[in-house]
Design an enzyme around this catalytic site. Structure first.
Site, PDB file in Angstrom:
ATOM      1  N   TYR A  44       0.838  -1.208   0.000  1.00  0.00           N
ATOM      2  CA  TYR A  44       0.000   0.000   0.000  1.00  0.00           C
ATOM      3  C   TYR A  44       0.870   1.255   0.000  1.00  0.00           C
ATOM      4  CZ  TYR A  44      -3.446   3.320   2.018  1.00  0.00           C
ATOM      5  OH  TYR A  44      -4.264   4.389   2.281  1.00  0.00           O
ATOM      6  N   VAL A  75      -1.733  -6.133  19.613  1.00  0.00           N
ATOM      7  CA  VAL A  75      -0.751  -6.757  18.707  1.00  0.00           C
ATOM      8  C   VAL A  75       0.655  -6.373  19.175  1.00  0.00           C
ATOM      9  CG1 VAL A  75       0.093  -6.845  16.320  1.00  0.00           C
ATOM     10  CG2 VAL A  75      -2.378  -6.750  16.775  1.00  0.00           C
TER      11      VAL A  75
HETATM   12  C1  UGA Z   1      -3.728   2.407   8.833  1.00  0.00           C
HETATM   13  C2  UGA Z   1      -3.526   2.623   7.332  1.00  0.00           C
HETATM   14  O1  UGA Z   1      -2.576   1.786   6.808  1.00  0.00           O
HETATM   15  C3  UGA Z   1      -3.201   4.037   7.017  1.00  0.00           C
HETATM   16  O2  UGA Z   1      -3.089   4.237   5.647  1.00  0.00           O
HETATM   17  C4  UGA Z   1      -4.253   4.905   7.525  1.00  0.00           C
HETATM   18  O3  UGA Z   1      -3.928   6.232   7.236  1.00  0.00           O
HETATM   19  C5  UGA Z   1      -4.374   4.719   9.002  1.00  0.00           C
HETATM   20  O4  UGA Z   1      -4.640   3.352   9.298  1.00  0.00           O
HETATM   21  C6  UGA Z   1      -5.496   5.545   9.549  1.00  0.00           C
HETATM   22  O5  UGA Z   1      -6.323   5.071  10.323  1.00  0.00           O
HETATM   23  O6  UGA Z   1      -5.557   6.700   9.229  1.00  0.00           O
HETATM   24  P1  UGA Z   1      -2.420   1.770  11.037  1.00  0.00           P
HETATM   25  O7  UGA Z   1      -2.304   2.923  11.953  1.00  0.00           O
HETATM   26  O8  UGA Z   1      -1.322   0.776  11.150  1.00  0.00           O
HETATM   27  O9  UGA Z   1      -2.513   2.372   9.551  1.00  0.00           O
HETATM   28  O10 UGA Z   1      -3.804   0.982  11.200  1.00  0.00           O
HETATM   29  P2  UGA Z   1      -4.642   0.285  12.344  1.00  0.00           P
HETATM   30  O11 UGA Z   1      -5.216  -0.934  11.733  1.00  0.00           O
HETATM   31  O12 UGA Z   1      -5.613   1.254  12.903  1.00  0.00           O
HETATM   32  O13 UGA Z   1      -3.583  -0.198  13.439  1.00  0.00           O
HETATM   33  C7  UGA Z   1      -2.986   0.628  14.380  1.00  0.00           C
HETATM   34  C8  UGA Z   1      -2.141  -0.231  15.280  1.00  0.00           C
HETATM   35  O14 UGA Z   1      -2.986  -0.999  16.136  1.00  0.00           O
HETATM   36  C9  UGA Z   1      -1.243  -1.241  14.575  1.00  0.00           C
HETATM   37  O15 UGA Z   1       0.005  -1.246  15.201  1.00  0.00           O
HETATM   38  C10 UGA Z   1      -1.942  -2.586  14.776  1.00  0.00           C
HETATM   39  O16 UGA Z   1      -1.053  -3.661  14.797  1.00  0.00           O
HETATM   40  C11 UGA Z   1      -2.595  -2.366  16.134  1.00  0.00           C
HETATM   41  N1  UGA Z   1      -3.821  -3.176  16.405  1.00  0.00           N
HETATM   42  C12 UGA Z   1      -4.833  -3.242  15.490  1.00  0.00           C
HETATM   43  C13 UGA Z   1      -3.955  -3.815  17.632  1.00  0.00           C
HETATM   44  O17 UGA Z   1      -3.042  -3.766  18.491  1.00  0.00           O
HETATM   45  N2  UGA Z   1      -5.098  -4.504  17.895  1.00  0.00           N
HETATM   46  C14 UGA Z   1      -6.118  -4.598  17.016  1.00  0.00           C
HETATM   47  O18 UGA Z   1      -7.143  -5.245  17.336  1.00  0.00           O
HETATM   48  C15 UGA Z   1      -5.977  -3.935  15.774  1.00  0.00           C
END
Ligand code: UGA
Length: 360
Positions: A154, A220
């Site tokens: 992505y 996570v």
């Molecule tokens: C995502 C997208 O890839 C970005 O493009 C987007 O801009 C961004 O979300 C956004 O919300 O604006 P990310 O922050 O990694 O990036 O997405 P999430 O799925 O919200 O995860 C955030 C963190 O939480 C990650 O480290 C993930 O591993 C963690 N997580 C997620 C948990 O610890 N538990 C969960 O149940 C879900």
């Protein structure tokens, strides 16, 4: 002022907040393009819904003929998809948008394109590739994992699209601005799995789903990774100012996020659990569990350890400051999810249903 704005992805989370705000603020007609409009609840007659995919024949042709500004938001922006449907992710962020960029250039249509904070990669690095505190638009290097870590499909697709837009601007006169959003959250964000979607949504919806079901919140890697969350209202205000400040924003890449709301994911889980128990006092007390990334997402996932935007450029170009704190935004977001989902989730789960009966 702009007479007609096209919003591609107007039925999505940010688009459904942005399209009505544009119609209201600028009194303009808005062509709202998406495949579903359930989230776009506004009844404003200036919003014209066009049910189509951006890659459908004739759509981009039609949009660039009518509008003087296109705001493009379409993407598959959920990390669980990057390693499970990488080709679709690349198409949605890159291949399908190439005709749009070309036609905007040829027809002299202004383009505000939504990229992503993912383009910075695993953590902030300065121009020399050394660790830095914040991610800066015109200075930071990017740090992606190896190709077998498909998480970065992505980011790479988005970055290549930024480079195409930049080149069209520099060499062929495209009037563009690029937004890099940092973890924007708000009501009507992601689906809840098993209710109105499948797979793994972004973290906020994962945690709310687990709270509603009375299941432990999955941290996570222990939840040490950090994000800075911004309210969608702050995003909408910034984009409206970008529309207004046409000259200064031309050819600019701008971070939009709220560094004051930086938290670890474990702390976000605790904050949400606290708000949830205030709104649903009869629900079971929240529990937390550590899971590995492989267990939770499967092979190919990788993560950003810390993601904090430098918003100096947004401040100076837009005269803008994000205002909403995490503690202010969480009750409204939880309230929205409870209103829309509590009944539907409760009917599928035993624990959440049982609690009120026991107390009564
Ligand atoms: C995502 C997208 O890839 C970005 O493009 C987007 O801009 C961004 O979300 C956004 O919300 O604006 P990310 O922050 O990694 O990036 O997405 P999430 O799925 O919200 O995860 C955030 C963190 O939480 C990650 O480290 C993930 O591993 C963690 N997580 C997620 C948990 O610890 N538990 C969960 O149940 C879900």
């Amino acid at each position: 002022m702009t007479a007609r704005i096209a919003v591609l992805g107007a039925g999505g989370f940010i688009g459904s907040h942005l399209a009505p705000a544009l119609a209201e603020r600028f009194g303009c007609e808005v062509d709202a393009v998406d495949v579903t409009f359930e989230k776009l609840v506004s009844k404003d007659p200036r919003i014209h819904r066009r049910c189509a995919r951006v890659e459908d024949a004739g759509v981009v042709e039609e949009v660039t003929r009518r509008a003087s500004l296109v705001i493009s938001l379409t993407a598959l922006c959920n990390p669980s998809l990057y390693s499970t449907f990488p080709l679709e992710v690349i198409d949605a962020s890159f291949t399908h948008l190439l005709p749009l960029v070309k036609l905007c250039t040829e027809r002299r249509v202004r383009l505000i394109h939504f990229s992503t904070a993912e383009v910075y990669g695993r953590r902030a690095m300065n121009a020399a590739g050394e660790p830095a505190a914040e991610m800066t638009e015109d200075d930071s290097c990017s740090l992606f994992g190896p190709v077998h870590r498909e998480r970065w499909t992505y980011a790479c697709a988005k970055q290549l699209m930024e480079r195409v837009i930049w080149a069209q601007g520099k060499h062929h006169g495209l009037e563009f601005s690029i937004v890099r959003p940092f973890n924007t959250i708000g009501p009507r964000m992601d689906y809840l799995p098993g209710v109105d979607g499948d797979g793994i949504p972004r973290v906020l919806a994962c945690f709310i789903d687990q709270l509603l079901r009375g299941e432990p919140l999955s941290l996570v890697g222990g939840g040490r990774q950090r994000r800075a969350f911004m309210d969608v209202a702050d995003m909408v205000e910034a984009v409206c100012r970008m529309v207004e400040r046409r000259g200064p924003c031309r050819g600019q890449i701008v971070n939009l996020g709220n560094p004051a709301n930086e938290v670890s994911i474990a702390d976000l889980a605790r904050l949400l659990a606290r708000e949830f128990s205030a709104l649903a006092p009869l629900a079971r007390a929240a529990r937390f569990e550590h899971v590995t990334a492989d267990e939770f997402y499967g092979e190919g996932y990788d993560d950003t350890e810390q993601r904090v935007p430098d918003i100096g450029k947004a401040r100076s170009l837009l005269g803008w400051e994000p205002r909403v704190s995490l503690s202010e935004m969480l009750p409204a977001i939880l309230g929205d999810y409870l209103e829309r989902y509590a009944g539907r989730v409760a009917s599928r789960t035993s624990r959440f249903e049982r609690e009120p009966e026991r107390v009564a």
